[in-house]
Design an enzyme around this catalytic site. Structure first.
Site, PDB file in Angstrom:
ATOM      1  CE  LYS A  52      10.111  12.368  17.476  1.00 54.67           C
ATOM      2  NZ  LYS A  52      11.907  11.439  17.449  1.00 54.67           N
ATOM      3  NE  ARG A  54      18.823  12.343  21.265  1.00 55.60           N
ATOM      4  CZ  ARG A  54      17.823  12.823  20.612  1.00 55.60           C
ATOM      5  NH1 ARG A  54      18.341  14.034  20.082  1.00 55.60           N
ATOM      6  NH2 ARG A  54      17.499  12.044  19.180  1.00 55.60           N
ATOM      7  CE1 TYR A  57       1.623  45.779  24.733  1.00 56.91           C
ATOM      8  CE2 TYR A  57       1.891  42.850  22.986  1.00 56.91           C
ATOM      9  CZ  TYR A  57       1.308  44.347  24.204  1.00 56.91           C
ATOM     10  OH  TYR A  57       0.324  43.940  25.006  1.00 56.91           O
ATOM     11  CG  MET A 106      -0.771  35.390  24.155  1.00 53.67           C
ATOM     12  SD  MET A 106      -1.236  35.581  26.009  1.00 53.67           S
ATOM     13  CE  MET A 106       0.401  36.468  27.224  1.00 53.67           C
TER      14      MET A 106
HETATM   15  C1  LIG Z   1      12.287  11.633  16.052  1.00 50.84           C
HETATM   16  C2  LIG Z   1      12.929  10.448  15.999  1.00 50.84           C
HETATM   17  C3  LIG Z   1      12.963   9.897  14.763  1.00 50.84           C
HETATM   18  C4  LIG Z   1      12.444  10.349  13.500  1.00 50.84           C
HETATM   19  O1  LIG Z   1      13.173  11.651  13.162  1.00 50.84           O
HETATM   20  P1  LIG Z   1      12.911  12.338  11.894  1.00 50.84           P
HETATM   21  O2  LIG Z   1      13.837  13.606  11.709  1.00 50.84           O
HETATM   22  O3  LIG Z   1      11.695  13.654  11.941  1.00 50.84           O
HETATM   23  O4  LIG Z   1      12.047  11.754  10.143  1.00 50.84           O
HETATM   24  C5  LIG Z   1      13.364   9.082  13.996  1.00 50.84           C
HETATM   25  N1  LIG Z   1      14.350   8.372  15.591  1.00 50.84           N
HETATM   26  C6  LIG Z   1      14.296   8.698  17.225  1.00 50.84           C
HETATM   27  C7  LIG Z   1      15.393   7.307  17.097  1.00 50.84           C
HETATM   28  C8  LIG Z   1      13.586   9.938  16.704  1.00 50.84           C
HETATM   29  O5  LIG Z   1      14.229  10.285  18.201  1.00 50.84           O
END
Ligand SMILES: *Cc1c(COP(=O)(O)O)cnc(C)c1O
Length: 364
Positions: free
Chosen positions: A39, A137, A259, A307
């Site tokens: 992802k 969640r 800055y 930046m």
């Molecule tokens: C992002 C995610 C993972 C991967 O988690 P890592 O800690 O990066 O290995 C696995 N399962 C779900 C449901 C996730 O959202």
């Protein structure tokens, strides 16, 4: 065609190290499969080259967040199973079904959406089912789980492939919630139709054999993030980031840099400026913290991160000249260390890496 890198900074992604990490993780769960979580564009490292390489290494399951991510990835790995962690796209159920992207069903309303699509299309549709065991969640709540157990018809038209849950604190082996979640998950699976089971993320694979399952879902560890923060990192480093020195100037004692003048030279100092900043994902929180490396010499970061610019005290590196590369991520400083300076997670550092870097994949 080779293109010249006019960029001020280069991000190198070592797909051979990624592959080594994949095999390290597979060895931790020899009896089950290991998916790749790609992802957010493969945690910022390029979902397409990452997935292409892992597919060649035998990986057949890929998790993304959204349908858009899945559709972009599919042409690269057309015969792999791609699943969307955020479930059925609200207006995309039909396209998702037609493209054979498998949703992780996170609620009964989502299940209803997928069931309706199955009935509309006249064929069974595959799905993963997410049980919430403590994250609060996404995933079926205990109430929804009860409803589903009472009404197995809610799964009509659904080909239930895998039941999964997600650990809250897997990187903290001492957290009692790990065992509690495992017990809740086993109880839930026992009452649902038979299906494969999926538990561990990266850190979960290091919690012991109880947390092994039919399909692990590591992300971060593939990319070199330490899944066992209390111990040395068992993974290989995947990411290197270097930036070119634009200018070097000598300032006198009492002068400030950047800055708001938050750093003041105590003696005569040489200040080196590079052309990356918080717009490139280097957190402003590392202002006055952390280092870059010139070969093995650490140069303290001084002043505010801007930046597009960061400044370093290069007084102890008299050989440094404009045009030289400084290491921001690499052998001397990994993603976890940079994250620690910024008081954030390595996940956030990786997914924030900007799009101005010249990205290069080794081993593609
Ligand atoms: C992002 C995610 C993972 C991967 O988690 P890592 O800690 O990066 O290995 C696995 N399962 C779900 C449901 C996730 O959202």
């Amino acid at each position: 065609m080779t293109s010249i890198n006019h960029g001020l900074a280069s991000l190198t992604i070592d797909l051979d190290a990624l592959t080594a990490n994949y095999h390290i993780l597979r060895a931790r769960q020899p009896s089950g499969a290991v998916a790749a979580v790609v992802k957010a564009d493969g945690y910022g490292l390029g979902a397409l080259p990452v997935s292409n390489r892992l597919y060649r290494e035998g990986c057949r399951h890929f998790f993304v967040a959204t349908l858009d991510e899945a559709l972009a990835l599919q042409p690269v790995i057309p015969t792999a199973l791609i699943a969307t962690l955020t479930g059925v796209a609200p207006y995309g159920a039909r396209e998702q079904a037609e493209r054979q992207i498998v949703p992780v069903i996170n609620s009964l309303p989502e299940l209803a959406l997928w069931r309706a699509e199955a009935h509309r299309s006249g064929r069974a549709l595959p799905a993963f089912l997410h049980i919430d065991t403590g994250m609060n969640r996404l995933g079926l709540t205990p109430d929804e789980l009860d409803q589903l157990i009472q009404n197995p018809g809610l799964l009509s038209g659904i080909e239930l492939r895998t039941i999964l849950t997600h650990l809250v604190s897997a990187e903290r082996p001492e957290d009692p919630l790990n065992q509690i979640q495992l017990a809740r998950f086993r109880a839930a699976c026992g009452k649902l139709p038979r299906a494969l089971r999926s538990i561990a993320n990266s850190s979960g694979l290091f919690l012991g054999s109880d947390f092994a399952s039919d399909l692990a879902r590591p992300g971060a560890a593939l990319y070199g993030v330490n899944p066992t923060p209390a111990q040395p990192n068992p993974m290989q480093r995947v990411v290197a980031l270097t930036a070119r020195v634009l200018q070097i100037r000598t300032i006198g004692p009492g002068e400030t840099v950047g800055y708001n003048g938050i750093w003041k030279a105590q003696t005569k100092a040489r200040i080196a400026t590079i052309g990356v900043g918080y717009a490139d994902g280097l957190p402003r929180a590392i202002s006055n913290h952390g280092h870059a490396y010139f070969d093995a010499t650490p140069l303290p970061l001084v002043g505010r991160v801007s930046m597009d610019l960061i400044t370093y005290d290069a007084t102890n590196a008299p050989g440094l000249a404009p045009g030289d590369d400084l290491e921001l991520l690499g052998a001397h400083q990994d993603v976890d260390q940079l994250a620690a300076y910024a008081e954030t997670s390595a996940y956030e550092i990786l997914t924030s890496l900007g799009n101005r870097y010249a990205r290069r994949w080794i081993g593609a």
